[in-house]
Design a protein around this motif. Sequence first.
Motif, PDB file in Angstrom:
ATOM      1  N   ALA A   1      69.399  55.452  52.176  1.00  0.00           N
ATOM      2  CA  ALA A   1      70.526  54.536  52.370  1.00  0.00           C
ATOM      3  C   ALA A   1      71.068  54.142  51.002  1.00  0.00           C
ATOM      4  O   ALA A   1      70.302  53.869  50.077  1.00  0.00           O
ATOM      5  CB  ALA A   1      70.089  53.300  53.152  1.00  0.00           C
ATOM      6  N   ALA A   2      72.387  54.128  50.897  1.00  0.00           N
ATOM      7  CA  ALA A   2      73.024  53.817  49.618  1.00  0.00           C
ATOM      8  C   ALA A   2      73.195  52.315  49.455  1.00  0.00           C
ATOM      9  O   ALA A   2      73.877  51.665  50.251  1.00  0.00           O
ATOM     10  CB  ALA A   2      74.379  54.511  49.530  1.00  0.00           C
ATOM     11  N   GLU A   3      72.548  51.774  48.429  1.00  0.00           N
ATOM     12  CA  GLU A   3      72.705  50.355  48.124  1.00  0.00           C
ATOM     13  C   GLU A   3      73.809  50.125  47.095  1.00  0.00           C
ATOM     14  O   GLU A   3      74.237  48.993  46.895  1.00  0.00           O
ATOM     15  CB  GLU A   3      71.385  49.780  47.610  1.00  0.00           C
ATOM     16  CG  GLU A   3      70.258  49.857  48.633  1.00  0.00           C
ATOM     17  CD  GLU A   3      68.963  49.287  48.103  1.00  0.00           C
ATOM     18  OE1 GLU A   3      68.942  48.857  46.934  1.00  0.00           O
ATOM     19  OE2 GLU A   3      67.975  49.263  48.866  1.00  0.00           O
ATOM     20  N   ASP A   4      74.256  51.183  46.428  1.00  0.00           N
ATOM     21  CA  ASP A   4      75.327  51.083  45.452  1.00  0.00           C
ATOM     22  C   ASP A   4      75.946  52.462  45.275  1.00  0.00           C
ATOM     23  O   ASP A   4      75.524  53.444  45.891  1.00  0.00           O
ATOM     24  CB  ASP A   4      74.809  50.533  44.122  1.00  0.00           C
ATOM     25  CG  ASP A   4      73.605  51.308  43.602  1.00  0.00           C
ATOM     26  OD1 ASP A   4      73.609  52.557  43.712  1.00  0.00           O
ATOM     27  OD2 ASP A   4      72.664  50.682  43.082  1.00  0.00           O
ATOM     28  N   GLN A   5      76.972  52.538  44.407  1.00  0.00           N
ATOM     29  CA  GLN A   5      77.676  53.792  44.201  1.00  0.00           C
ATOM     30  C   GLN A   5      76.788  54.863  43.573  1.00  0.00           C
ATOM     31  O   GLN A   5      76.965  56.057  43.822  1.00  0.00           O
ATOM     32  CB  GLN A   5      78.913  53.555  43.327  1.00  0.00           C
ATOM     33  CG  GLN A   5      80.018  52.766  44.023  1.00  0.00           C
ATOM     34  CD  GLN A   5      80.548  53.496  45.251  1.00  0.00           C
ATOM     35  OE1 GLN A   5      80.779  54.701  45.215  1.00  0.00           O
ATOM     36  NE2 GLN A   5      80.734  52.773  46.346  1.00  0.00           N
ATOM     37  N   GLY A   6      75.848  54.427  42.748  1.00  0.00           N
ATOM     38  CA  GLY A   6      74.951  55.392  42.123  1.00  0.00           C
ATOM     39  C   GLY A   6      74.140  56.161  43.144  1.00  0.00           C
ATOM     40  O   GLY A   6      74.014  57.390  43.068  1.00  0.00           O
ATOM     41  N   GLN A   7      73.578  55.448  44.112  1.00  0.00           N
ATOM     42  CA  GLN A   7      72.813  56.102  45.165  1.00  0.00           C
ATOM     43  C   GLN A   7      73.720  56.856  46.137  1.00  0.00           C
ATOM     44  O   GLN A   7      73.327  57.885  46.687  1.00  0.00           O
ATOM     45  CB  GLN A   7      71.978  55.074  45.918  1.00  0.00           C
ATOM     46  CG  GLN A   7      70.809  54.522  45.119  1.00  0.00           C
ATOM     47  CD  GLN A   7      69.991  53.525  45.912  1.00  0.00           C
ATOM     48  OE1 GLN A   7      70.526  52.798  46.753  1.00  0.00           O
ATOM     49  NE2 GLN A   7      68.696  53.488  45.647  1.00  0.00           N
ATOM     50  N   ALA A   8      74.931  56.354  46.335  1.00  0.00           N
ATOM     51  CA  ALA A   8      75.860  57.007  47.266  1.00  0.00           C
ATOM     52  C   ALA A   8      76.159  58.434  46.831  1.00  0.00           C
ATOM     53  O   ALA A   8      76.340  59.324  47.673  1.00  0.00           O
ATOM     54  CB  ALA A   8      77.151  56.191  47.360  1.00  0.00           C
ATOM     55  N   PHE A   9      76.198  58.658  45.534  1.00  0.00           N
ATOM     56  CA  PHE A   9      76.448  60.014  45.032  1.00  0.00           C
ATOM     57  C   PHE A   9      75.397  60.981  45.557  1.00  0.00           C
ATOM     58  O   PHE A   9      75.708  62.106  45.969  1.00  0.00           O
ATOM     59  CB  PHE A   9      76.438  60.004  43.496  1.00  0.00           C
ATOM     60  CG  PHE A   9      76.777  61.332  42.877  1.00  0.00           C
ATOM     61  CD1 PHE A   9      78.064  61.610  42.455  1.00  0.00           C
ATOM     62  CD2 PHE A   9      75.795  62.314  42.703  1.00  0.00           C
ATOM     63  CE1 PHE A   9      78.382  62.841  41.879  1.00  0.00           C
ATOM     64  CE2 PHE A   9      76.104  63.545  42.137  1.00  0.00           C
ATOM     65  CZ  PHE A   9      77.405  63.804  41.730  1.00  0.00           C
ATOM     66  N   LEU A  10      74.143  60.545  45.554  1.00  0.00           N
ATOM     67  CA  LEU A  10      73.038  61.421  45.969  1.00  0.00           C
ATOM     68  C   LEU A  10      73.026  61.668  47.471  1.00  0.00           C
ATOM     69  O   LEU A  10      72.346  62.583  47.944  1.00  0.00           O
ATOM     70  CB  LEU A  10      71.705  60.807  45.527  1.00  0.00           C
ATOM     71  CG  LEU A  10      71.570  60.538  44.028  1.00  0.00           C
ATOM     72  CD1 LEU A  10      70.256  59.838  43.736  1.00  0.00           C
ATOM     73  CD2 LEU A  10      71.674  61.842  43.233  1.00  0.00           C
ATOM     74  N   LEU A  11      73.759  60.826  48.221  1.00  0.00           N
ATOM     75  CA  LEU A  11      73.809  60.965  49.678  1.00  0.00           C
ATOM     76  C   LEU A  11      75.135  61.549  50.160  1.00  0.00           C
ATOM     77  O   LEU A  11      75.420  61.517  51.355  1.00  0.00           O
ATOM     78  CB  LEU A  11      73.584  59.599  50.331  1.00  0.00           C
ATOM     79  CG  LEU A  11      72.194  58.986  50.134  1.00  0.00           C
ATOM     80  CD1 LEU A  11      72.133  57.591  50.721  1.00  0.00           C
ATOM     81  CD2 LEU A  11      71.116  59.864  50.756  1.00  0.00           C
ATOM     82  N   HIS A  12      75.929  62.071  49.243  1.00  0.00           N
ATOM     83  CA  HIS A  12      77.198  62.664  49.636  1.00  0.00           C
ATOM     84  C   HIS A  12      76.938  63.779  50.668  1.00  0.00           C
ATOM     85  O   HIS A  12      75.984  64.549  50.521  1.00  0.00           O
ATOM     86  CB  HIS A  12      77.914  63.238  48.409  1.00  0.00           C
ATOM     87  CG  HIS A  12      79.318  63.660  48.693  1.00  0.00           C
ATOM     88  ND1 HIS A  12      79.621  64.847  49.319  1.00  0.00           N
ATOM     89  CD2 HIS A  12      80.514  63.042  48.437  1.00  0.00           C
ATOM     90  CE1 HIS A  12      80.934  64.965  49.444  1.00  0.00           C
ATOM     91  NE2 HIS A  12      81.496  63.888  48.913  1.00  0.00           N
ATOM     92  N   PRO A  13      77.765  63.859  51.707  1.00  0.00           N
ATOM     93  CA  PRO A  13      77.537  64.882  52.751  1.00  0.00           C
ATOM     94  C   PRO A  13      77.385  66.303  52.222  1.00  0.00           C
ATOM     95  O   PRO A  13      76.592  67.086  52.752  1.00  0.00           O
ATOM     96  CB  PRO A  13      78.781  64.744  53.645  1.00  0.00           C
ATOM     97  CG  PRO A  13      79.194  63.315  53.474  1.00  0.00           C
ATOM     98  CD  PRO A  13      78.881  62.968  52.044  1.00  0.00           C
TER      99      PRO A  13
END
Length: 284
Positions: free
Chosen positions: A227-239
Motif C-alpha cells: 500500500a502506498a503511503e506516499d508518492q515514493g512508495q506509489a512509484f513502486l506500486l505502479h500498475p
Amino acid sequence: MRTAWRATLGSVLVLAALIAPSTAAEAPRRVVSINLCTDQLLLALADPSQIAGLGPYARDPERSFFAARAMPFPSLSGKAEDVLVRHPDLVLAGRFTRRETRDLLAAKGLTLMTLAPARSIAETEAHIRMIGDALGHPERAAAEIAHIEAALARARAAAAKRPLRVLGVSRRGWISGTDSLSASLLSAVGLANAARDLGIGTGGFASLEQIVAAGPDLLLMEEHTTAAEDQGQAFLLHPALMRLYPPDKRILLPERLITCGGPMLAEAIDRLTTELKRVEGQEK
C-alpha cells in the motif's frame, strides 16, 4: 595484501598511527562512533567496555543491523560537544560527518578515524580489518570476513543456475547504480546489473519508462510494499511495474543489510541466496 590496500585508498581516511594493528595493551579503552556505519563496525568488533557512545541512528531497527545490540550504550547526537564530554581516546566518523565537527574534535587533540562509505565487498572487508586492528581485535575481524566469504560461496552456487539481470530500485525510482555496495553484491555472486544499461554509476533516478525499457529479469528492492503511503512508495506500486514485476520477480534485501558495509553483509548475501532460490523455485 598490497592489492587490498590499493583498493581501500579511495574509501578510507585514517591516521597513520592507526594503520598498524593495536596490541591488547595499546588498544583504545573508550571509543565513540558518530556515524551509522562505524556504529555497526564498533558494535561487531569491540569489547562492550570499549564502547563509550554511538551515533543517533544506532538504535534505529530500520537502519541499524545491530539496533538491539546498541541499546545498552549511550546514544549521542553526533555533535562535537556530545563527544568531548565522553573523553574518548578514539573517535570513529564517516566521510560525510560534518567537517566542522571533525575539525573541532581534531583540534581538541582527539584521535579521529574517518571512513568513507564502502562501495564494494573488498572495501567492506578492508574496513572490517582496519577497525579490528585499531580496536586490538584482529581475530574478530578475520572471523567476520570469513563469514562473508562463506556466504559468497553459497550465493554463487545459487546464482550459477542461469544468468539473470537485476536492477536495484527504491522509492521514486532511485537506482543504486553500478558503483555501489548492492552492485558489488550482485556482481560477486554472478548476477548482471541492469543499471549499467541505464548508464547510472553512483546512483540516480530513472523514469518508469526507462526501467521498463531496460527489461531486467528481477528488481532488487528494500521492502515489500503493498500500500502506498506516499508518492515514493506509489512509484513502486505502479500498475506497469506490478504487472511486469510481481512479488515473484522482486528480490528483497532490507535497508539495514545493505546501507553500510560491515559484518551484516554475510546475512545480506545469504538473504540474496534465499531470494534467488525462491525465484528459481517459482519459475520451474
